[in-house]
Design a protein around this motif. Sequence first.
Motif, PDB file in Angstrom:
ATOM      1  N   ASP A 105       9.535   3.535   8.015  1.00 43.25           N
ATOM      2  CA  ASP A 105       9.944   4.898   7.673  1.00 43.25           C
ATOM      3  C   ASP A 105       8.974   5.521   6.671  1.00 43.25           C
ATOM      4  OD1 ASP A 105      12.119   4.591   9.351  1.00 43.25           O
ATOM      5  OD2 ASP A 105      13.573   4.278   7.725  1.00 43.25           O
ATOM      6  N   ALA A 106       8.560   4.739   5.672  1.00 41.81           N
ATOM      7  CA  ALA A 106       7.633   5.246   4.647  1.00 41.81           C
ATOM      8  C   ALA A 106       6.271   5.558   5.250  1.00 41.81           C
ATOM      9  CB  ALA A 106       7.495   4.243   3.505  1.00 41.81           C
ATOM     10  N   ILE A 107       5.820   4.729   6.190  1.00 43.92           N
ATOM     11  CA  ILE A 107       4.535   4.979   6.854  1.00 43.92           C
ATOM     12  C   ILE A 107       4.614   6.274   7.650  1.00 43.92           C
ATOM     13  CG2 ILE A 107       3.001   4.164   8.708  1.00 43.92           C
ATOM     14  CD1 ILE A 107       3.505   1.298   7.629  1.00 43.92           C
ATOM     15  N   ALA A 108       5.724   6.472   8.360  1.00 42.62           N
ATOM     16  CA  ALA A 108       5.904   7.703   9.135  1.00 42.62           C
ATOM     17  C   ALA A 108       5.988   8.914   8.202  1.00 42.62           C
ATOM     18  CB  ALA A 108       7.158   7.602   9.987  1.00 42.62           C
ATOM     19  N   GLN A 109       6.714   8.762   7.105  1.00 42.95           N
ATOM     20  CA  GLN A 109       6.908   9.859   6.150  1.00 42.95           C
ATOM     21  C   GLN A 109       5.592  10.269   5.497  1.00 42.95           C
ATOM     22  OE1 GLN A 109       9.459   8.663   2.942  1.00 42.95           O
ATOM     23  NE2 GLN A 109       9.249  10.597   1.843  1.00 42.95           N
ATOM     24  N   THR A 110       4.759   9.293   5.142  1.00 36.54           N
ATOM     25  CA  THR A 110       3.490   9.603   4.466  1.00 36.54           C
ATOM     26  C   THR A 110       2.357   9.830   5.456  1.00 36.54           C
ATOM     27  OG1 THR A 110       2.946   7.251   4.268  1.00 36.54           O
ATOM     28  CG2 THR A 110       4.081   8.279   2.399  1.00 36.54           C
ATOM     29  N   GLN A 111       2.640   9.645   6.743  1.00 34.58           N
ATOM     30  CA  GLN A 111       1.649   9.796   7.804  1.00 34.58           C
ATOM     31  C   GLN A 111       0.435   8.896   7.561  1.00 34.58           C
ATOM     32  OE1 GLN A 111       0.990  14.024   7.860  1.00 34.58           O
ATOM     33  NE2 GLN A 111       2.943  14.427   8.844  1.00 34.58           N
ATOM     34  N   ALA A 112       0.709   7.701   7.088  1.00 33.96           N
ATOM     35  CA  ALA A 112      -0.350   6.729   6.821  1.00 33.96           C
ATOM     36  C   ALA A 112      -0.876   6.179   8.142  1.00 33.96           C
ATOM     37  CB  ALA A 112       0.183   5.598   5.960  1.00 33.96           C
ATOM     38  N   SER A 113      -2.200   5.967   8.191  1.00 38.27           N
ATOM     39  CA  SER A 113      -2.788   5.472   9.434  1.00 38.27           C
ATOM     40  C   SER A 113      -3.708   4.275   9.236  1.00 38.27           C
ATOM     41  CB  SER A 113      -3.568   6.600  10.109  1.00 38.27           C
ATOM     42  OG  SER A 113      -4.561   7.089   9.227  1.00 38.27           O
ATOM     43  N   SER A 114      -4.075   3.990   7.992  1.00 36.79           N
ATOM     44  CA  SER A 114      -4.978   2.861   7.754  1.00 36.79           C
ATOM     45  C   SER A 114      -4.688   2.240   6.391  1.00 36.79           C
ATOM     46  CB  SER A 114      -6.433   3.329   7.813  1.00 36.79           C
ATOM     47  OG  SER A 114      -6.722   4.136   6.689  1.00 36.79           O
ATOM     48  N   MET A 115      -5.410   1.185   6.083  1.00 40.31           N
ATOM     49  CA  MET A 115      -5.240   0.497   4.796  1.00 40.31           C
ATOM     50  C   MET A 115      -5.593   1.418   3.622  1.00 40.31           C
ATOM     51  SD  MET A 115      -3.893  -2.424   5.027  1.00 40.31           S
ATOM     52  CE  MET A 115      -4.267  -3.098   3.428  1.00 40.31           C
ATOM     53  N   LYS A 116      -6.390   2.444   3.864  1.00 42.53           N
ATOM     54  CA  LYS A 116      -6.735   3.380   2.785  1.00 42.53           C
ATOM     55  C   LYS A 116      -5.495   4.101   2.266  1.00 42.53           C
ATOM     56  CE  LYS A 116      -9.873   5.548   5.166  1.00 42.53           C
ATOM     57  NZ  LYS A 116     -10.840   6.575   5.546  1.00 42.53           N
ATOM     58  N   ASP A 117      -4.471   4.177   3.099  1.00 44.49           N
ATOM     59  CA  ASP A 117      -3.239   4.890   2.748  1.00 44.49           C
ATOM     60  C   ASP A 117      -2.192   3.982   2.119  1.00 44.49           C
ATOM     61  OD1 ASP A 117      -4.272   7.273   3.887  1.00 44.49           O
ATOM     62  OD2 ASP A 117      -3.639   6.604   5.885  1.00 44.49           O
ATOM     63  N   MET A 118      -2.547   2.736   1.847  1.00 43.58           N
ATOM     64  CA  MET A 118      -1.568   1.773   1.329  1.00 43.58           C
ATOM     65  C   MET A 118      -0.948   2.254   0.012  1.00 43.58           C
ATOM     66  SD  MET A 118      -1.796  -2.291   0.891  1.00 43.58           S
ATOM     67  CE  MET A 118      -0.452  -3.200   0.167  1.00 43.58           C
ATOM     68  N   MET A 122       3.001   2.535  -0.648  1.00 50.29           N
ATOM     69  CA  MET A 122       3.652   1.759  -1.719  1.00 50.29           C
ATOM     70  C   MET A 122       4.334   2.694  -2.721  1.00 50.29           C
ATOM     71  SD  MET A 122       3.407  -1.433  -1.018  1.00 50.29           S
ATOM     72  CE  MET A 122       3.795  -2.293  -2.541  1.00 50.29           C
ATOM     73  N   GLY A 123       3.704   3.825  -3.021  1.00 44.27           N
ATOM     74  CA  GLY A 123       4.299   4.805  -3.935  1.00 44.27           C
ATOM     75  C   GLY A 123       5.625   5.334  -3.408  1.00 44.27           C
ATOM     76  N   ALA A 124       5.700   5.542  -2.101  1.00 48.86           N
ATOM     77  CA  ALA A 124       6.940   6.028  -1.487  1.00 48.86           C
ATOM     78  C   ALA A 124       7.984   4.919  -1.394  1.00 48.86           C
ATOM     79  CB  ALA A 124       6.642   6.583  -0.094  1.00 48.86           C
ATOM     80  N   LEU A 125       7.517   3.676  -1.264  1.00 49.17           N
ATOM     81  CA  LEU A 125       8.432   2.546  -1.080  1.00 49.17           C
ATOM     82  C   LEU A 125       9.081   2.041  -2.362  1.00 49.17           C
ATOM     83  CD1 LEU A 125       6.600   0.142   1.360  1.00 49.17           C
ATOM     84  CD2 LEU A 125       8.788   1.228   1.705  1.00 49.17           C
ATOM     85  N   MET A 126       8.328   1.961  -3.422  1.00 55.58           N
ATOM     86  CA  MET A 126       8.798   1.277  -4.627  1.00 55.58           C
ATOM     87  C   MET A 126      10.146   1.791  -5.153  1.00 55.58           C
ATOM     88  SD  MET A 126       6.972  -1.216  -4.599  1.00 55.58           S
ATOM     89  CE  MET A 126       7.661  -2.119  -5.962  1.00 55.58           C
ATOM     90  N   PRO A 127      10.379   3.100  -5.200  1.00 58.90           N
ATOM     91  CA  PRO A 127      11.707   3.525  -5.669  1.00 58.90           C
ATOM     92  C   PRO A 127      12.849   3.028  -4.771  1.00 58.90           C
ATOM     93  CG  PRO A 127      10.182   5.385  -5.638  1.00 58.90           C
ATOM     94  CD  PRO A 127       9.494   4.240  -4.962  1.00 58.90           C
ATOM     95  N   LYS A 128      12.558   2.846  -3.482  1.00 58.53           N
ATOM     96  CA  LYS A 128      13.596   2.410  -2.543  1.00 58.53           C
ATOM     97  C   LYS A 128      13.847   0.910  -2.599  1.00 58.53           C
ATOM     98  CE  LYS A 128      12.362   6.085   0.648  1.00 58.53           C
ATOM     99  NZ  LYS A 128      11.683   6.409   1.887  1.00 58.53           N
ATOM    100  N   THR A 129      12.836   0.145  -3.012  1.00 62.74           N
ATOM    101  CA  THR A 129      12.966  -1.306  -2.981  1.00 62.74           C
ATOM    102  C   THR A 129      13.021  -1.940  -4.368  1.00 62.74           C
ATOM    103  OG1 THR A 129      10.568  -1.603  -2.856  1.00 62.74           O
ATOM    104  CG2 THR A 129      11.762  -1.485  -0.766  1.00 62.74           C
ATOM    105  N   LYS A 130      12.906  -1.146  -5.412  1.00 60.94           N
ATOM    106  CA  LYS A 130      12.868  -1.655  -6.793  1.00 60.94           C
ATOM    107  C   LYS A 130      14.075  -2.543  -7.079  1.00 60.94           C
ATOM    108  CE  LYS A 130      10.680  -0.674 -10.744  1.00 60.94           C
ATOM    109  NZ  LYS A 130       9.258  -0.832 -10.839  1.00 60.94           N
ATOM    110  N   GLY A 131      13.822  -3.785  -7.434  1.00 65.72           N
ATOM    111  CA  GLY A 131      14.887  -4.718  -7.768  1.00 65.72           C
ATOM    112  C   GLY A 131      15.633  -5.279  -6.568  1.00 65.72           C
ATOM    113  N   LYS A 132      15.344  -4.737  -5.365  1.00 59.54           N
ATOM    114  CA  LYS A 132      16.051  -5.185  -4.170  1.00 59.54           C
ATOM    115  C   LYS A 132      15.176  -6.029  -3.253  1.00 59.54           C
ATOM    116  CE  LYS A 132      18.685  -0.905  -4.111  1.00 59.54           C
ATOM    117  NZ  LYS A 132      18.793   0.375  -3.441  1.00 59.54           N
ATOM    118  N   ALA A 133      13.854  -6.075  -3.577  1.00 57.38           N
ATOM    119  CA  ALA A 133      12.943  -6.849  -2.743  1.00 57.38           C
ATOM    120  C   ALA A 133      11.747  -7.290  -3.577  1.00 57.38           C
ATOM    121  CB  ALA A 133      12.475  -6.004  -1.558  1.00 57.38           C
ATOM    122  N   ASP A 134      11.195  -8.428  -3.213  1.00 60.31           N
ATOM    123  CA  ASP A 134      10.016  -8.949  -3.884  1.00 60.31           C
ATOM    124  C   ASP A 134       8.814  -8.060  -3.547  1.00 60.31           C
ATOM    125  OD1 ASP A 134       8.301 -10.781  -5.233  1.00 60.31           O
ATOM    126  OD2 ASP A 134       7.811 -11.688  -3.298  1.00 60.31           O
TER     127      ASP A 134
END
Length: 148
Positions: A105-118, A122-134
């Motif tokens: 979902d985060a990749i689709a939301q940020t329209q990421a297409s390569s490792m340059k967009d990591m 990650m910026g979009a993911l961290m608030p969603k996974t903070k404390g809930k995933a390694d």
Amino acid sequence: MSRLNELNQDMITAMKAKDKERLSTIRMLKSALQTEQINKGDELTEEEELTVLAREKKQRVESLSEFKSAGRKDLIDKLDKEISIVDHYLPEQLSEDEIRKIVQDAIAQTQASSMKDMGKVMGALMPKTKGKADGALVSSIVKEELNK
């Protein structure tokens, strides 16, 4: 109820039960939260509390792997118990499938297409996974998904 209040209640319960291991771990967690609160100079938000608790768990997990490679069974058992106590104060961990769905979902939301967009992903993911995933697991799944 804040995690600090919950720790205070559980500390009293552990004292009454004479559960030294649980009491010791709760005191360490409480100390870490209070230190962070003093450094901030204000009450911690729930997200900040989770960050501190996740850091404490991460330290124990890293120590556990070192003790396993050194064959220290006595310390391994102690750390296993501490990790389970810390887990009690963290939200339920996301499964790998749940993390993968959030990553996609985060990749689709940020329209990421390569490792340059990591970084964006990650910026979009961290608030969603903070404390809930390694974080290492999240990072490896992002790399895997971006390299498809």
